[in-house]
Design a protein around this motif. Structure first.
Motif, short mmCIF file in Angstrom:
data_model
loop_
_atom_site.label_atom_id
_atom_site.label_comp_id
_atom_site.label_asym_id
_atom_site.label_seq_id
_atom_site.Cartn_x
_atom_site.Cartn_y
_atom_site.Cartn_z
N LEU A 2 45.52 53.72 70.86
CA LEU A 2 44.57 53.07 71.76
C LEU A 2 43.24 53.82 71.70
O LEU A 2 43.22 55.04 71.57
CB LEU A 2 45.10 53.09 73.19
N PRO A 3 42.11 53.11 71.81
CA PRO A 3 40.81 53.77 71.74
C PRO A 3 40.47 54.50 73.04
O PRO A 3 41.09 54.28 74.08
CB PRO A 3 39.85 52.59 71.51
N TYR A 4 39.46 55.36 72.96
CA TYR A 4 38.95 56.01 74.17
C TYR A 4 38.57 54.95 75.19
O TYR A 4 38.04 53.90 74.83
CB TYR A 4 37.71 56.85 73.85
N GLY A 5 38.86 55.21 76.47
CA GLY A 5 38.47 54.28 77.53
C GLY A 5 39.36 53.06 77.67
O GLY A 5 39.02 52.13 78.39
N THR A 47 45.87 46.36 85.43
CA THR A 47 45.69 47.27 84.30
C THR A 47 45.37 48.65 84.82
O THR A 47 44.81 48.81 85.90
CB THR A 47 44.58 46.80 83.34
N TYR A 48 45.75 49.65 84.04
CA TYR A 48 45.58 51.04 84.43
C TYR A 48 44.83 51.78 83.33
O TYR A 48 45.08 51.54 82.14
CB TYR A 48 46.94 51.71 84.64
N PRO A 49 43.92 52.70 83.70
CA PRO A 49 43.14 53.41 82.68
C PRO A 49 43.94 54.54 82.02
O PRO A 49 44.71 55.25 82.68
CB PRO A 49 41.97 53.98 83.47
N VAL A 50 43.72 54.69 80.73
CA VAL A 50 44.24 55.84 79.99
C VAL A 50 43.35 57.03 80.35
O VAL A 50 42.15 56.88 80.61
CB VAL A 50 44.20 55.56 78.47
N ALA A 51 43.92 58.23 80.40
CA ALA A 51 43.17 59.43 80.76
C ALA A 51 41.89 59.54 79.93
O ALA A 51 41.92 59.31 78.71
CB ALA A 51 44.05 60.67 80.56
N PRO A 52 40.78 59.89 80.56
CA PRO A 52 39.51 60.03 79.83
C PRO A 52 39.62 61.06 78.71
O PRO A 52 40.25 62.10 78.87
CB PRO A 52 38.54 60.52 80.90
N GLY A 53 39.02 60.74 77.57
CA GLY A 53 38.99 61.67 76.45
C GLY A 53 40.20 61.62 75.54
O GLY A 53 40.33 62.46 74.65
N TYR A 54 41.09 60.65 75.75
CA TYR A 54 42.30 60.55 74.93
C TYR A 54 42.34 59.24 74.17
O TYR A 54 42.06 58.18 74.73
CB TYR A 54 43.57 60.65 75.79
N ARG A 55 42.71 59.32 72.89
CA ARG A 55 43.08 58.16 72.08
C ARG A 55 44.60 58.19 72.07
O ARG A 55 45.20 59.00 71.37
CB ARG A 55 42.50 58.26 70.68
N LEU A 56 45.21 57.35 72.86
CA LEU A 56 46.64 57.45 73.15
C LEU A 56 47.50 56.80 72.07
O LEU A 56 47.28 55.66 71.67
CB LEU A 56 46.91 56.79 74.51
N ASN A 57 48.50 57.57 71.59
CA ASN A 57 49.45 57.05 70.62
C ASN A 57 50.42 56.08 71.29
O ASN A 57 50.96 56.38 72.35
CB ASN A 57 50.25 58.18 69.98
N VAL A 58 50.63 54.94 70.66
CA VAL A 58 51.59 53.95 71.11
C VAL A 58 52.81 54.06 70.19
O VAL A 58 52.67 54.00 68.97
CB VAL A 58 51.00 52.52 71.05
N ARG A 59 53.98 54.24 70.78
CA ARG A 59 55.21 54.47 70.03
C ARG A 59 56.15 53.28 70.11
O ARG A 59 56.08 52.48 71.04
CB ARG A 59 55.92 55.72 70.58
N SER A 60 57.07 53.20 69.16
CA SER A 60 58.03 52.09 69.13
C SER A 60 59.15 52.24 70.15
O SER A 60 59.88 51.30 70.42
CB SER A 60 58.63 51.95 67.73
N GLY A 61 59.30 53.42 70.72
CA GLY A 61 60.31 53.70 71.73
C GLY A 61 59.81 54.77 72.68
O GLY A 61 58.72 55.33 72.49
N PRO A 62 60.58 55.08 73.72
CA PRO A 62 60.14 56.03 74.75
C PRO A 62 60.32 57.50 74.35
O PRO A 62 60.98 58.27 75.03
CB PRO A 62 61.01 55.65 75.95
N SER A 63 59.70 57.88 73.24
CA SER A 63 59.81 59.25 72.72
C SER A 63 58.64 59.53 71.79
O SER A 63 58.19 58.63 71.06
CB SER A 63 61.12 59.40 71.95
N SER A 64 58.17 60.77 71.79
CA SER A 64 57.10 61.16 70.88
C SER A 64 57.59 61.19 69.43
O SER A 64 56.79 61.25 68.50
CB SER A 64 56.52 62.53 71.28
N ARG A 65 58.89 61.13 69.24
CA ARG A 65 59.47 61.10 67.89
C ARG A 65 59.64 59.67 67.36
O ARG A 65 59.94 59.47 66.19
CB ARG A 65 60.81 61.83 67.88
#
Length: 87
Positions: free
Chosen positions: A32-35, A7-25
């Protein structure tokens, strides 16, 4: 016996959006929650994104139909760290 996925950590201070495909659109699936830490199933090229860990077009598949930009995940590499996703 199956190997345990790293497993790999998400950057500190970010709630990361999970998308249905490889694009911000692509549709937002969840956030994902902080940490959070993620297991990368596979990786593929997609939209070029800038984040705390640089700029690239690598997207990490963390579950079927769920992608996050690799620029927000600390993998310790600027390249692929998992197999490429099948199309």
């Amino acid at each position: 016996m199956a190997a345990t996925a790293a497993t790999y950590p998400v950057a500190p201070g970010y709630r990361l959006n999970v998308r249905s495909g490889p694009s911000s659109r692509s549709a937002l699936v969840r956030q994902l929650p902080y940490g959070a830490r993620v297991a990368i199933r596979c990786q593929r090229n997609g939209e070029r994104v800038s984040g705390p860990y640089g700029t690239n077009d690598i997207w990490d598949c963390i579950a079927p139909g769920q992608y996050v930009s690799d620029t927000y995940v600390h993998t310790g590499s600027d390249g692929f760290v998992a197999p490429r996703c099948a199309n």
